[in-house]
Enzyme design. Sequence first.
Site, PDB file in Angstrom:
ATOM      1  NE  ARG A   1      -0.641  -1.796   4.219  1.00 25.50           N
ATOM      2  CZ  ARG A   1      -0.526  -0.478   4.121  1.00 25.50           C
ATOM      3  NH1 ARG A   1      -1.216   0.187   3.225  1.00 25.50           N
ATOM      4  NH2 ARG A   1       0.290   0.186   4.919  1.00 25.50           N
TER       5      ARG A   1
ATOM      6  CG  HIS B   1      -5.137   3.620   5.641  1.00 25.22           C
ATOM      7  ND1 HIS B   1      -5.113   4.729   4.824  1.00 25.22           N
ATOM      8  CD2 HIS B   1      -3.858   3.188   5.739  1.00 25.22           C
ATOM      9  CE1 HIS B   1      -3.867   4.951   4.456  1.00 25.22           C
ATOM     10  NE2 HIS B   1      -3.079   4.047   5.005  1.00 25.22           N
TER      11      HIS B   1
ATOM     12  CG  ASP C   1       1.341   2.734   7.915  1.00 24.23           C
ATOM     13  OD1 ASP C   1       2.206   2.894   8.793  1.00 24.23           O
ATOM     14  OD2 ASP C   1       1.400   3.249   6.782  1.00 24.23           O
TER      15      ASP C   1
ATOM     16  CD  GLU D   1       2.196   8.592   7.943  1.00 21.47           C
ATOM     17  OE1 GLU D   1       3.096   7.991   8.552  1.00 21.47           O
ATOM     18  OE2 GLU D   1       1.855   8.305   6.774  1.00 21.47           O
TER      19      GLU D   1
ATOM     20  CD  GLU E   1       8.714   9.128   3.784  1.00 19.60           C
ATOM     21  OE1 GLU E   1       9.757   9.242   3.109  1.00 19.60           O
ATOM     22  OE2 GLU E   1       7.914   8.198   3.618  1.00 19.60           O
TER      23      GLU E   1
ATOM     24  CD  GLU F   1       5.079   2.066   2.344  1.00 21.48           C
ATOM     25  OE1 GLU F   1       5.989   2.821   2.726  1.00 21.48           O
ATOM     26  OE2 GLU F   1       3.895   2.153   2.729  1.00 21.48           O
TER      27      GLU F   1
END
Length: 680
Positions: free
Chosen positions: A310, A501, A339, A367, A138, A266
């Site tokens: 969030r 994001h 994140d 990522e 992942e 999640e």
Amino acid sequence: MKRTIYLVLTFIACAYLAKAEDGHELWLRGKSAASVQIQHSRKSSVLDIAINELKTGWLGKNEANIKFEFSQHASIKGDGFRLEQDKIIARTDLGILYGTYELLRRQYLGKTDDHFSSNPSYSRRILNHWDNLDGSVERGYAGQSIFWKNDQDLTISKADEALYQLYGRANASIGINGTVLNNVNASAKILTAPYLKKVQAIAGILRPYGLKVYLSVNFSSPVTIGKLKTADPLDPLVRKWWANKAKEIYQLIPDFGGFLVKANSEGQPGPQDFGRTHVDGANMMADAVSPFNGIVMWRAFVYQTSEQDRTKQAYTEFLRYDGKLKKNVILQVKNGPLDFQPREPFSALFGAMNQTPVMPEFQITQEYLGQSKQLAFLSTLWEECLNSDTYQKGKGSTVAVVTDGTQDKSTFTAIAGVANIGSDRNWTGHIFAQANWYAFGRLAWNNQLKSEDIADEWIRQTFLGVRENAKDQSFVKPVKKMMLESREAIVNYMMPLGLHHIFAEGHHYGPAPWFANTKIRADWTSVYYHKADLEGLGFNRSQSGSNAVAQYHEPLRSRFDDLNTCPEEYLLWFHHVPWTYRLRNGQDLWTALCYRYDTGVQQVRDFQKTWDKMHGLVDEERFMAVQSKLRIQSRDAQIWKDACLLYFQTFSKREIPFDIERPVHDLDALKTLSKSKSYE
Ligand code: BDP
């Protein structure tokens, strides 16, 4: 005929030499020329490795005599060490091994001082592999898992074994002492007998390198593989199941590290599914592993579909549990409250917990920073986080100090990095991504190190020969400059001034600031975060907005809250700012945004020039590989700039300043591109 043989031999030799520089050896390219004797009073597999490293990597004076000395001196802590002339002094075998690597590194780099001591900042320095049991990784960008092949094949070949040994060596050389072998989105199967057997075998190979293995566990394992009706953490049968499972694991692996848990996050199962709390879940697992000195790393990465911003949720959820977790539980907190974005302020949780140990989680795999296609040296990002002052106990309570035990004198300390390692020959996909693995280890060992020094060490060991100072100006200096600027360049062309994001859905590689979808949760879309409108841009987290600023201690709370004192790198993180608002340099927001995006693109163009000048100073194979990646990065930086400026322009209704290069893509074309598979 002779000539042909000669040519063939030359060809083979060249091929061999070229192959030797394919990046597989990482920063461990040193080879010994001189001989060395080693005196040691005891024997162990760890010391055998130290001896072997010295014999094959010794670069000091010929016929030297090195002594391993064990001392309980108070200045040496944990697996720390002291180097004195011809002596490596430590409390433990591992201390000797770490001292050995430091000594060899110093020799390689030409550091000649006779005395040097070092103690680890964190006692557990852990890689988290997000590896799935089917062999995929992942958020992995360097091939397949090195640990798992597919659900059937659980064998370890000779080649695997050699790879694990090199993996162990590389980690030991930078002080990493733990590894979580599977994804936090864990399959319960990892706890079944055939998998545990393989974990045992891997643990056996890694043990001499000082690496403890840990596993990510799925909270509903008692149901999925244990045939129980519930996974309720207060159910006696469930508790017994975990206790027995822990016993089974420790029988196979007596020094097993413990569990890493992603629960109620999640879509993962967790204690809340049974009306219980994170404390109930974590403490149940803690009880299961505590007879064996195991630990539980409970992740704080939680957010629900709710009206609440969030970025506030992890803090809100966990603050109330401070002091309620068992002694062997540590809360694993991502560096930022969202994140792993190119830039975030530090997570307020670091400064919030008074009685609960907290460990930073960094993401080594890129990522959100261009994956293995782009050059991003992340050491500067982590350094920025570690040096952020939480003001928990007044000035000086940096994230480093509140997590490494300095502030509360705790010895239960840890740090985790989400690995960027895969089956690619060069391990990390991009040669420069190796530097992130290296930097994580070095910072985990010593959280006061400077990125500049880490980059310097890495460049020399990775690209240069022993004490090759002739290339200081021509190679080391420009390459280091490029590395140190690289993360800021990404911030500039992706998400400057506190934007965050605004990625395309799913793959998190390219831009999609337009991404809005009413069918999925709002906080998975871009528009939720940038809130562009005709007035301006940014997420209002000040008192008049979501009030996330209230989670920070003073003076940060007021500093972030006030548009005029908020650091500009976090401006749009904390404020919805009018397009006409003047920044400190006198530019209005729209103009400043345009220049930032453009600067980012220009920085990558400069990286290309820098690297092209290195031709001939580095082996051809790695030169070409990096050159080709920089071309991709240059193209994709342009895409980011065009996409964001053209899209935000539909709100600002202003011209892009005329001294900036014009966009080269159309907005509609970019919207289509962001959905295409080929772009990932
Ligand atoms: C996000 C990743 C997702 C991970 C999650 C996590 O997109 O793949 O599972 O973090 O950390 O950044 O659990």
